[in-house]
Design an enzyme around this catalytic site. Structure first.
Site, PDB file in Angstrom:
ATOM      1  NE  ARG A 190      37.916 -35.469   0.107  1.00 31.87           N
ATOM      2  CZ  ARG A 190      37.412 -34.757   1.113  1.00 31.87           C
ATOM      3  NH1 ARG A 190      36.627 -33.707   0.850  1.00 31.87           N
ATOM      4  NH2 ARG A 190      37.671 -35.088   2.361  1.00 31.87           N
ATOM      5  CE  LYS A 214      36.050 -38.548   0.748  1.00 31.43           C
ATOM      6  NZ  LYS A 214      36.992 -39.474   1.413  1.00 31.43           N
ATOM      7  CG  HIS A 285      44.386 -37.535  -3.089  1.00 30.10           C
ATOM      8  ND1 HIS A 285      43.161 -36.966  -2.803  1.00 30.10           N
ATOM      9  CD2 HIS A 285      44.769 -38.177  -1.964  1.00 30.10           C
ATOM     10  CE1 HIS A 285      42.808 -37.268  -1.563  1.00 30.10           C
ATOM     11  NE2 HIS A 285      43.776 -38.001  -1.023  1.00 30.10           N
ATOM     12  NE  ARG A 288      42.141 -33.986   0.122  1.00 30.54           N
ATOM     13  CZ  ARG A 288      41.241 -33.246   0.758  1.00 30.54           C
ATOM     14  NH1 ARG A 288      40.932 -32.047   0.282  1.00 30.54           N
ATOM     15  NH2 ARG A 288      40.658 -33.676   1.854  1.00 30.54           N
ATOM     16  CG  HIS A 311      40.903 -34.153   6.433  1.00 31.74           C
ATOM     17  ND1 HIS A 311      42.236 -33.852   6.638  1.00 31.74           N
ATOM     18  CD2 HIS A 311      40.827 -34.708   5.197  1.00 31.74           C
ATOM     19  CE1 HIS A 311      42.932 -34.205   5.575  1.00 31.74           C
ATOM     20  NE2 HIS A 311      42.107 -34.727   4.691  1.00 31.74           N
ATOM     21  CE1 TYR A 320      48.324 -34.289   3.371  1.00 30.67           C
ATOM     22  CE2 TYR A 320      46.496 -34.149   4.912  1.00 30.67           C
ATOM     23  CZ  TYR A 320      46.983 -34.440   3.655  1.00 30.67           C
ATOM     24  OH  TYR A 320      46.123 -34.889   2.676  1.00 30.67           O
TER      25      TYR A 320
END
Length: 339
Positions: A190, A214, A285, A288, A311, A320
């Site tokens: 990210r 995150k 993004h 990404r 993730h 995806y």
């Protein structure tokens, strides 16, 4: 599927979704809240940042939704302020969401704001601000899971070639931009993760970078020889020219020597992608998304891609697979005589 000749613009960037109306000035809304409600927002931000370890961007988004909710509750003749925040109930939460919908908010936005409200009411109940948690009964339309726009492999190659050509004259900013674009595409990290990297996070011997994602979770992501070359040139030739007293150990620097801001990184990527013929308008993004798609098309398994991207759930990564199937269908439609 978007046309290969689609021009950059809002529709390409949003995937065709309806654009939400501009949000009101949240700072002004916050300043207009009663003192008690302003204090609640401050305490909630502290909880999100220090206890849950969320990124500043996520904290701002959650706090903004709470400010919107509290502003709704504390205005009008039949406001909750007259009865106290402790009397917030499901009827008021639903009325707040309904107002958002009337103002033109889309399904994805409504779903996110409902989730933000549920998170807030759960916290408020836990710390004693609410006698019960009304958010547990709050529902919202499911967000549309749209297919992200990605670069084709040849477009990604053209982007990297253009970035390398732009750095031929060894300009420090051009060398930085080349390294930035190479690393984003090589790793799929990210933009906030990229801008948070320190020099020591890069291990050239193993060709991996340690990323804090995150929730403060750390993961190790590999990168290839082209990214290693671009990073080496940036660190050895260009970074010393931009570095100053405020640089610290930041891997990427702005022109004034401070840690590179994510907005500046987004601008770099948008401008670089805009120069690639036929490419959709996209920022970090989009790179990404492209990296994840190309990994899967190259035979990578879903679990490995999930770990690389950071993730939390496999369901996010599975989006995806829809992208790659959609691309295969388009190729089949063009090439098969019985399509």
């Amino acid at each position: 599927m978007p046309s290969a000749t689609a021009r950059p613009g809002a529709t390409a960037r949003s995937g065709g979704r309806r654009k939400d109306p501009p949000r009101p000035d949240l700072r002004a809304l916050r300043d207009a809240l009663p003192e008690k409600e302003r204090a609640v927002v401050t305490d909630y931000e502290r909880h999100l940042s220090l206890e849950r370890g969320l990124s500043p961007h996520t904290v701002r988004a959650y706090a903004g939704d709470v400010v919107s909710l509290l502003a709704f509750l504390t205005t009008g003749e039949d406001s909750a302020a007259a009865r106290g925040l402790g009397n917030l109930d499901i009827t008021q939460l639903r009325a707040w969401l309904a107002g958002q919908r009337t103002d033109g908010a889309g399904r994805t936005t409504l779903a996110r704001r409902a989730a933000a409200a549920r998170t807030f009411t759960a916290w408020a109940h836990r710390v004693g601000l609410l006698k019960a948690d009304p958010g547990g009964r709050l529902a919202a339309p499911r967000a549309h899971r749209t297919l992200p726009g990605v670069l084709r492999a040849d477009q990604a190659d053209a982007l990297m070639t253009a970035s390398a050509n732009g750095a031929v004259e060894r300009d420090p900013v051009a060398l930085r931009d080349r390294a930035l674009i190479e690393l984003l595409y090589a790793t799929g990290i990210r933009v906030s993760e990229l801008c948070g990297l320190d020099v020591g996070a890069v291990d050239f011997a193993r060709r991996v970078v340690s990323v804090v994602g995150k929730g403060g979770k750390e993961r190790v992501v590999p990168f290839g020889i082209p990214a290693a070359t671009a990073l080496s040139e940036w660190l050895e030739e260009a970074r010393p020219e931009l570095a100053g007293e405020r640089s610290g150990q930041a891997l990427f620097l702005g022109v004034r020597g401070k840690r590179l801001d994510p907005r500046a990184a987004r601008r770099v990527v948008h401008e670089a992608v805009a120069a690639v013929p036929g490419a959709l308008d996209m920022g970090p993004h989009g790179l990404r998304h492209s990296a994840a798609t190309h990994l899967l098309e190259g035979g990578a398994d879903l679990r490995s891609v999930q770990e690389l991207l950071g993730h939390a759930t496999l369901a996010t990564t599975q989006l995806y697979t829809h992208v790659t199937v959609d691309r295969l269908k388009a190729i089949h439609d063009r090439a098969h005589p019985r399509a």
